[in-house]
Write a protein that holds these residues in place. Structure first.
Motif, PDB file in Angstrom:
ATOM      1  N   ILE A  40      36.722  40.712  34.279  1.00  0.00           N
ATOM      2  CA  ILE A  40      36.187  39.458  34.821  1.00  0.00           C
ATOM      3  C   ILE A  40      36.306  38.409  33.725  1.00  0.00           C
ATOM      4  O   ILE A  40      35.564  38.422  32.746  1.00  0.00           O
ATOM      5  CB  ILE A  40      34.714  39.608  35.257  1.00  0.00           C
ATOM      6  N   GLY A  41      37.258  37.522  33.883  1.00  0.00           N
ATOM      7  CA  GLY A  41      37.564  36.529  32.862  1.00  0.00           C
ATOM      8  C   GLY A  41      38.922  36.823  32.250  1.00  0.00           C
ATOM      9  O   GLY A  41      39.015  37.385  31.164  1.00  0.00           O
ATOM     10  N   TYR A  42      39.991  36.432  32.964  1.00  0.00           N
ATOM     11  CA  TYR A  42      41.353  36.751  32.514  1.00  0.00           C
ATOM     12  C   TYR A  42      41.908  35.592  31.685  1.00  0.00           C
ATOM     13  O   TYR A  42      42.920  34.988  32.025  1.00  0.00           O
ATOM     14  CB  TYR A  42      42.241  37.053  33.719  1.00  0.00           C
ATOM     15  N   SER A  65      38.621  37.279  39.771  1.00  0.00           N
ATOM     16  CA  SER A  65      38.804  35.889  39.380  1.00  0.00           C
ATOM     17  C   SER A  65      38.632  34.968  40.576  1.00  0.00           C
ATOM     18  O   SER A  65      38.666  35.407  41.728  1.00  0.00           O
ATOM     19  CB  SER A  65      40.208  35.703  38.776  1.00  0.00           C
ATOM     20  N   SER A  70      44.438  31.611  36.078  1.00  0.00           N
ATOM     21  CA  SER A  70      44.287  32.983  35.576  1.00  0.00           C
ATOM     22  C   SER A  70      44.584  34.003  36.669  1.00  0.00           C
ATOM     23  O   SER A  70      45.093  35.091  36.385  1.00  0.00           O
ATOM     24  CB  SER A  70      42.881  33.192  35.013  1.00  0.00           C
ATOM     25  N   TRP A  71      44.245  33.677  37.936  1.00  0.00           N
ATOM     26  CA  TRP A  71      44.574  34.548  39.074  1.00  0.00           C
ATOM     27  C   TRP A  71      46.092  34.735  39.144  1.00  0.00           C
ATOM     28  O   TRP A  71      46.587  35.862  39.269  1.00  0.00           O
ATOM     29  CB  TRP A  71      44.038  33.927  40.356  1.00  0.00           C
ATOM     30  N   THR A  81      44.556  41.610  41.895  1.00  0.00           N
ATOM     31  CA  THR A  81      43.532  40.601  41.653  1.00  0.00           C
ATOM     32  C   THR A  81      42.666  40.429  42.880  1.00  0.00           C
ATOM     33  O   THR A  81      43.158  40.365  44.017  1.00  0.00           O
ATOM     34  CB  THR A  81      44.183  39.260  41.268  1.00  0.00           C
ATOM     35  N   ILE A  84      35.638  37.987  42.481  1.00  0.00           N
ATOM     36  CA  ILE A  84      34.733  38.647  41.532  1.00  0.00           C
ATOM     37  C   ILE A  84      33.814  39.646  42.230  1.00  0.00           C
ATOM     38  O   ILE A  84      33.660  40.783  41.745  1.00  0.00           O
ATOM     39  CB  ILE A  84      33.945  37.595  40.724  1.00  0.00           C
TER      40      ILE A  84
END
Length: 349
Positions: A40-42, A65, A70-71, A81, A84
């Motif tokens: 969680i947080g790419y 995400s 970032s996705w 992906t 969250i």
């Protein structure tokens, strides 16, 4: 009492032992190889850590995400992906790699209701645990495997085989296997090649905040004060800033300090330089510096800073923006841009 003996006394009050450090032989990647690991947080850290673990053989890495850049990056890197909440539902191990200031709200809304009992919650920072902004359920393993390295370095040192140091914490062991999981993750990330240092959440929080609130403000003040003094003496700004830090010599010195030791790197300098540094080191009155460091430490430990920061955020970050504006108006900040232009052949740097 001398500064050195006082420091030694404080150290001895805590422990006469060096900290526990874990290496490759202490971790087993098989413990985490088949677990569903949700990132969680790419960002820079999340991406580097995910790629390292995949290259180490961790099979089921997913990313949680919002639909942003970032996705897309995670998809391009070949990771499945999800939103969250969806990623949290699937996770056996969840890496919470969000900024400290947004993590509590997202955890409370999207993550906590979806984690299954026995899941492991891995933090990158101790801040929200130390100050109680995130309170994990009792049926979760709560750990921290926190690289002491920027994201780019996490990836590059993995690829070149040297690894990077990590802080390792087991804060809550609901399953009885939290330590094994933390060590397995540390090895998969590549950090046990350099060493995973066992600390507590509070240790990580206090050390991290002290770097930000004591050490670097002191260093910045040295540069600003010296710059103002040199300008009063009529020395050219290009020469002053180049000598102080624009040449990147301090960066090289810091690297050698890390490799060799704070004072053991001195023989790399001329004898004139060595004598000047060692003799004048003894002349500095540490009283006010130590007082400043102690004040910041107390404000961190007693929660004063955390409360102050919450009030700043609640006020729309006005004070934050004012502080930023103040630093940009300092003479050194104004002159830097012109110096960079002059030192780049007249082109904007």
């Amino acid at each position: 009492m001398s500064y050195v003996s006082n420091f030694q006394l404080q150290r001895n009050r805590r422990s006469s032992q060096m900290g526990k450090v874990y290496y490759d032989k202490d971790g087993d990647i098989n413990v985490v190889r088949d677990k569903v690991v949700a990132i969680i947080g790419y960002g820079n850290q999340g991406r580097s850590q995910a790629l390292n673990m995949r290259d180490s053989g961790v099979q089921n890495i997913i990313v949680g995400s919002i639909h942003d850049a970032s996705w897309n990056t995670a998809n391009e890197d070949g990771f499945h992906t999800y939103s969250i909440p969806e990623a949290a539902k699937k996770a056996d191990i969840l890496f919470l790699l969000l900024p400290d200031e947004v993590a509590p709200e997202i955890y409370e809304r999207d993550i906590a209701p979806n984690l299954h009992p026995g899941a492991a919650l891995n933090f990158a920072s101790g801040y929200n645990i130390t100050y109680g902004f995130i309170k994990p359920a009792a049926d979760l393993d709560v750990i921290m495997v926190a690289p002491r390295m920027i994201g780019k370095g996490v990836r590059e040192t993995y690829e070149n085989g040297t690894g990077f140091p990590t802080f390792l914490v087991v804060n809550q062991d609901a399953t009885g296997h939290a330590k094994e999981i933390a060590l397995g993750l540390a090895k998969a990330l590549g950090s046990t090649k350099a060493g995973a240092i066992e600390v507590t959440f509070n240790d990580e929080t206090y050390l991290d905040l002290m770097s930000e609130q004591a050490i670097w403000p002191l260093i910045m003040n040295v540069f600003v004060t010296a710059f103002d003094f040199y300008q009063e003496k009529g020395l050219p700004a290009e020469a002053v800033l180049t000598e102080m830090y624009m040449s990147k010599e301090p960066m090289v010195m810091m690297e050698k300090m890390a490799d060799m030791g704070l004072f053991k790197q001195l023989p790399l300098h001329s004898r004139t330089s060595q004598y000047g540094q060692m003799s004048r080191f003894k002349m500095v009155d540490n009283t006010s510096m130590r007082k400043f460091i102690e004040e910041q430490y107390n404000h961190i430990v007693d929660g004063f800073f955390a409360k102050e920061w919450e009030e700043v955020k609640a006020d729309g970050m006005k004070e934050f923006d004012e502080l930023r504006a103040e630093t940009e108006k300092l003479p050194i900040s104004i002159v830097e841009a012109e110096v960079r232009k002059n030192l780049s052949g007249g082109k904007e740097a």
